[in-house]
Design an enzyme around this catalytic site. Structure first.
Site, PDB file in Angstrom:
ATOM      1  N   ASP A 103       5.358 -19.759  17.655  1.00 39.79           N
ATOM      2  CA  ASP A 103       6.385 -19.093  16.852  1.00 39.79           C
ATOM      3  C   ASP A 103       7.505 -20.050  16.437  1.00 39.79           C
ATOM      4  OD1 ASP A 103       7.347 -16.661  15.679  1.00 39.79           O
ATOM      5  OD2 ASP A 103       8.923 -16.615  17.206  1.00 39.79           O
TER       6      ASP A 103
ATOM      7  N   GLU B 162      17.367 -18.664  21.741  1.00 39.62           N
ATOM      8  CA  GLU B 162      17.619 -17.320  21.220  1.00 39.62           C
ATOM      9  C   GLU B 162      18.141 -16.450  22.353  1.00 39.62           C
ATOM     10  OE1 GLU B 162      14.547 -16.107  17.976  1.00 39.62           O
ATOM     11  OE2 GLU B 162      13.423 -16.985  19.627  1.00 39.62           O
TER      12      GLU B 162
ATOM     13  N   LYS C 252       5.312 -18.094   7.128  1.00 38.38           N
ATOM     14  CA  LYS C 252       4.784 -18.440   8.449  1.00 38.38           C
ATOM     15  C   LYS C 252       4.371 -17.155   9.165  1.00 38.38           C
ATOM     16  CE  LYS C 252       7.897 -18.025  12.013  1.00 38.38           C
ATOM     17  NZ  LYS C 252       8.758 -18.347  13.075  1.00 38.38           N
TER      18      LYS C 252
ATOM     19  N   HIS D 233       9.327 -24.772  13.167  1.00 41.64           N
ATOM     20  CA  HIS D 233      10.732 -25.226  13.133  1.00 41.64           C
ATOM     21  C   HIS D 233      10.968 -26.463  14.004  1.00 41.64           C
ATOM     22  CE1 HIS D 233      11.078 -21.366  11.364  1.00 41.64           C
ATOM     23  NE2 HIS D 233      11.250 -20.678  12.464  1.00 41.64           N
TER      24      HIS D 233
ATOM     25  N   ARG E 160       0.822  -1.216   0.000  1.00 35.79           N
ATOM     26  CA  ARG E 160       0.000   0.000   0.000  1.00 35.79           C
ATOM     27  C   ARG E 160       0.853   1.262   0.000  1.00 35.79           C
ATOM     28  NH1 ARG E 160      -3.240  -1.561   5.270  1.00 35.79           N
ATOM     29  NH2 ARG E 160      -1.049  -1.666   5.804  1.00 35.79           N
TER      30      ARG E 160
ATOM     31  N   HIS F 188      11.698 -21.475   6.863  1.00 39.59           N
ATOM     32  CA  HIS F 188      13.045 -21.202   6.363  1.00 39.59           C
ATOM     33  C   HIS F 188      14.111 -22.102   6.995  1.00 39.59           C
ATOM     34  CE1 HIS F 188      13.140 -18.496   9.897  1.00 39.59           C
ATOM     35  NE2 HIS F 188      14.408 -18.811   9.913  1.00 39.59           N
TER      36      HIS F 188
ATOM     37  N   LYS G 160      18.058 -24.231   5.434  1.00 44.80           N
ATOM     38  CA  LYS G 160      19.404 -24.123   6.013  1.00 44.80           C
ATOM     39  C   LYS G 160      20.238 -25.327   5.592  1.00 44.80           C
ATOM     40  CE  LYS G 160      18.102 -21.445  10.090  1.00 44.80           C
ATOM     41  NZ  LYS G 160      18.900 -20.250   9.872  1.00 44.80           N
TER      42      LYS G 160
HETATM   43  N1  NAP Z   1      10.630 -10.280   9.153  1.00 52.55           N
HETATM   44  C1  NAP Z   1      11.099 -11.483   9.321  1.00 52.55           C
HETATM   45  O1  NAP Z   1      12.284 -11.684   9.603  1.00 52.55           O
HETATM   46  C2  NAP Z   1      10.207 -12.687   9.169  1.00 52.55           C
HETATM   47  C3  NAP Z   1      10.722 -13.954   9.436  1.00 52.55           C
HETATM   48  C4  NAP Z   1       9.895 -15.072   9.244  1.00 52.55           C
HETATM   49  C5  NAP Z   1       8.607 -14.902   8.796  1.00 52.55           C
HETATM   50  N2  NAP Z   1       8.129 -13.646   8.565  1.00 52.55           N
HETATM   51  C6  NAP Z   1       6.757 -13.528   8.067  1.00 52.55           C
HETATM   52  O2  NAP Z   1       6.784 -12.863   6.812  1.00 52.55           O
HETATM   53  C7  NAP Z   1       5.647 -12.026   6.661  1.00 52.55           C
HETATM   54  C8  NAP Z   1       6.121 -10.596   6.403  1.00 52.55           C
HETATM   55  O3  NAP Z   1       6.940 -10.205   7.468  1.00 52.55           O
HETATM   56  P1  NAP Z   1       7.443  -8.703   7.656  1.00 52.55           P
HETATM   57  O4  NAP Z   1       8.317  -8.720   8.843  1.00 52.55           O
HETATM   58  O5  NAP Z   1       7.957  -8.162   6.371  1.00 52.55           O
HETATM   59  O6  NAP Z   1       6.084  -7.985   8.035  1.00 52.55           O
HETATM   60  P2  NAP Z   1       5.755  -6.440   8.093  1.00 52.55           P
HETATM   61  O7  NAP Z   1       6.962  -5.619   7.818  1.00 52.55           O
HETATM   62  O8  NAP Z   1       5.000  -6.201   9.362  1.00 52.55           O
HETATM   63  O9  NAP Z   1       4.676  -6.327   6.925  1.00 52.55           O
HETATM   64  C9  NAP Z   1       4.985  -6.368   5.554  1.00 52.55           C
HETATM   65  C10 NAP Z   1       4.131  -5.357   4.831  1.00 52.55           C
HETATM   66  O10 NAP Z   1       2.767  -5.743   4.919  1.00 52.55           O
HETATM   67  C11 NAP Z   1       1.962  -4.583   5.026  1.00 52.55           C
HETATM   68  N3  NAP Z   1       1.199  -4.652   6.283  1.00 52.55           N
HETATM   69  C12 NAP Z   1       1.660  -4.641   7.540  1.00 52.55           C
HETATM   70  N4  NAP Z   1       0.659  -4.731   8.426  1.00 52.55           N
HETATM   71  C13 NAP Z   1      -0.466  -4.800   7.730  1.00 52.55           C
HETATM   72  C14 NAP Z   1      -1.809  -4.928   8.083  1.00 52.55           C
HETATM   73  N5  NAP Z   1      -2.215  -5.015   9.344  1.00 52.55           N
HETATM   74  N6  NAP Z   1      -2.703  -4.970   7.092  1.00 52.55           N
HETATM   75  C15 NAP Z   1      -2.314  -4.903   5.830  1.00 52.55           C
HETATM   76  N7  NAP Z   1      -1.017  -4.783   5.440  1.00 52.55           N
HETATM   77  C16 NAP Z   1      -0.119  -4.745   6.368  1.00 52.55           C
HETATM   78  C17 NAP Z   1       2.865  -3.392   5.082  1.00 52.55           C
HETATM   79  O11 NAP Z   1       2.923  -2.844   3.774  1.00 52.55           O
HETATM   80  P3  NAP Z   1       1.970  -1.646   3.288  1.00 52.55           P
HETATM   81  O12 NAP Z   1       1.505  -0.915   4.501  1.00 52.55           O
HETATM   82  O13 NAP Z   1       2.872  -0.826   2.419  1.00 52.55           O
HETATM   83  O14 NAP Z   1       0.896  -2.330   2.554  1.00 52.55           O
HETATM   84  C18 NAP Z   1       4.188  -3.966   5.445  1.00 52.55           C
HETATM   85  O15 NAP Z   1       5.260  -3.226   4.930  1.00 52.55           O
HETATM   86  C19 NAP Z   1       4.852 -12.192   7.949  1.00 52.55           C
HETATM   87  O16 NAP Z   1       3.892 -13.193   7.745  1.00 52.55           O
HETATM   88  C20 NAP Z   1       5.877 -12.669   8.958  1.00 52.55           C
HETATM   89  O17 NAP Z   1       5.316 -13.433   9.985  1.00 52.55           O
HETATM   90  C21 NAP Z   1       8.901 -12.546   8.730  1.00 52.55           C
END
Ligand code: NAP
Length: 515
Positions: free
Chosen positions: A262, A243, A175, A267, A67, A205, A209
């Site tokens: 989590d 961790e 996830k 995992h 968005r 992920h 590994k």
């Molecule tokens: N970050 C990690 O290291 C990690 C590791 C393992 C798994 N994951 C999984 O990967 C996915 C993405 O992770 P992330 O850390 O990148 O998440 P994030 O930064 O919170 O969200 C990714 C994007 O989704 C949109 N968003 C966030 N909250 C929202 C909401 N409530 N409604 C609609 N859009 C929303 C936002 O983009 P806009 O506002 O621009 O639309 C945001 O930039 C998640 O399912 C997370 O559990 C992440």
């Protein structure tokens, strides 16, 4: 052909051939949530490194969607900064970056349920497909919070973007896969209404590994381990995901999830299945996942009351980590002060199979523990008869095989050795294999391997719908039992978890490994 005398990949025509076969077909990869953390920390560095290593075709295009308002230029600049900060290969090489960035685009959505936005996406993909000669293949990546997954799937369906009349369609789902058994079934239902199971790639992920894959090689490409990999020789197994960090910026998400959802639900149980599975008849997605599923289905699951009794919950309190003070969980940003979410969990699982009957599998995970370490430790039975004088036995310990997954990837075996000298004194010694010391090659990041596999259509290292469901079937009774159990026990940040975790394993005459 005898290939033993070939030393490197380049001289080895068979291996060089294998590398060639791993170049995927042209495709457009569409990342939803491309403004977010995962895209910057993992996905973009992985895509850049795959490009740098020549593993992606020239007609590979990436489209970020979210968005946040941005144009292509701003998105490229943001992604360049992300690669500089997070890539394992350091600053991008200008010529490689230019070639990558020229095929990197961004499209803002109004909202994730706004159907005209998906029509605009469809038009943009068609235009890019023609411009770069892609040929119709699409890989969608849901890098958004799970709450919007259903809206995105519906949007793709609305714009006929999941339609396979022209090229393949695949979707990678991050996830957490559901919050409990019902939401996971609902998400599977949404996905499978629009995509077929072989088009869905549920990512864990850990499976990307190197050491986790090496566990399969260790077990099934060597003859010496498999004969002793069973209840006759193994006393118990300990799987640890420790961790050192707290909840960092993820307090809001974590407080609604906890350590069981989590880490253990995905995992932890994946590591358990790879450790305990039978040899598959072939190393392909169906056979490997069939065998992993059988392990999950063999877990003896009692009712909620007993399930809660088979687990220990903890929550960290203020303490000292690495010499610095650390706040308690309730003081972390985004966390409710009176939260009863667990940041530590230990549990014992039993597998009802001929191979593993009677062998406890202990799983534990926690935040703010003294050290970051993920490992699988297989402790063997003691010898049936000790021949040496008891005076020499002070330090005799059972054999142990440890697969270190992070941070120092490797395998080590502990056995008894005689201490040099006139007396028959012995002590445990270790035979160590360290990835970093043995192989000069840099290890690819898990996301590189997994994105490449998805582009190749190889789902071996992804979780199938029935596996996810079986994982939740193990976790759900514990969650239900916890509803009526005392809250988590506190443990100081920097300690190895609540005192009850020690009493828990000691009740079975075993001890947690001190890592
Ligand atoms: N970050 C990690 O290291 C990690 C590791 C393992 C798994 N994951 C999984 O990967 C996915 C993405 O992770 P992330 O850390 O990148 O998440 P994030 O930064 O919170 O969200 C990714 C994007 O989704 C949109 N968003 C966030 N909250 C929202 C909401 N409530 N409604 C609609 N859009 C929303 C936002 O983009 P806009 O506002 O621009 O639309 C945001 O930039 C998640 O399912 C997370 O559990 C992440």
């Amino acid at each position: 052909m005898d290939i033993a005398h070939f030393t490197g990949l380049d001289e080895n025509p068979l291996l060089a051939g294998l590398r060639l076969t791993r170049t995927p077909e042209p495709a457009i990869m569409v990342i939803f949530g491309a403004s977010g953390d995962l895209t910057q920390r993992k996905l973009m560095p992985a895509l850049y490194n795959l490009t740098r290593e020549g593993l992606l075709p020239a007609q590979f295009v990436v489209v970020g969607v979210a968005r946040t308002e941005m144009d292509d230029t701003a998105f490229r600049a943001k992604m360049h900064a992300a690669v500089v900060e997070h890539s394992r290969s350091g600053d991008p090489t200008p010529i490689v970056w230019e070639s990558f960035a020229n095929r990197l685009f961004y499209l803002p959505l109004k909202t994730y349920d706004d159907t005209p936005s998906y029509d605009a996406l469809s038009a943009r993909l068609a235009e890019l497909d023609t411009r770069f000669g892609v040929g119709g293949n699409r890989l969608f990546y849901l890098s958004t919070p799970p709450s919007v997954a259903g809206e995105i799937i519906d949007g793709l369906d609305h714009a006929r973007l999941a339609n396979t009349s022209n090229g393949w369609r695949r979707i990678i789902v991050e996830k957490p896969f559901g919050y409990d058994i019902d939401s996971s079934r609902a998400l599977n239902g949404q996905l499978l209404r629009v995509f077929s199971e072989d088009e869905v790639f549920r990512i864990d992920h850990y499976l990307g590994k190197e050491t986790v894959q090496n566990l399969l090689v260790l077990r099934f490409a060597n003859a010496i381990f498999e004969p002793i990999w069973n209840h006759r020789y193994v006393d118990h197994v300990q799987i640890t995901v420790a961790e050192q960090v707290g909840v960092e910026e993820r307090g809001g998400y974590y407080d609604g999830a906890g350590a069981l959802r989590d880490i253990i639900q995905n995992h932890g149980l994946q590591l358990l299945s790879l450790t305990a599975m039978e040899p598959p008849i072939d190393f392909d997605a169906r056979q490997v996942r069939d065998e992993k599923l059988k392990v999950l289905l063999s877990v003896r699951m009692p009712g909620p009351v007993e399930a809660a009794r088979q687990t220990v919950r903890g929550q960290y309190t203020a303490g000292i980590i690495g010499g610095a003070p650390a706040p308690g969980y309730g003081e972390e940003p985004g966390v409710k002060p009176a939260s009863t979410t667990e940041t530590y969990v230990a549990m014992q699982l039993e597998l009802e199979t001929w191979r593993w009957a009677g062998v406890p599998f202990y799983l534990r995970t926690g935040k703010r523990l003294p050290k970051r370490a993920t490992e699988i430790a297989i402790e063997f039975r003691s010898p049936p008869l000790i021949l040496f004088p008891t005076a020499s036995l002070g330090s005799v310990r059972p054999n142990l095989l440890v697969i270190n997954i992070q941070p120092d990837e490797g395998v080590s075996i502990r056995f008894e050795a005689k201490v040099p000298g006139q007396t028959m004194w012995m002590r445990p010694v270790y035979m160590d294999f360290r990835y970093g010391a043995t192989f000069a090659e840099q290890q690819p990041e898990a996301y590189e391997r997994l994105i490449l596999d998805a582009l190749l259509g190889d789902a071996t290292l992804f979780t199938r719908a029935d596996e996810v469901e079986a994982q939740w079937q193990i976790i759900q009774p514990i969650l239900d039992g916890w509803q009526h159990a005392p809250p988590p026990e506190g443990y100081p940040a920097g300690s190895w978890g609540p005192a009850r975790a020690d009493a828990f394993i000691e009740a079975g005459r075993r001890r947690w490994r001190r890592l």
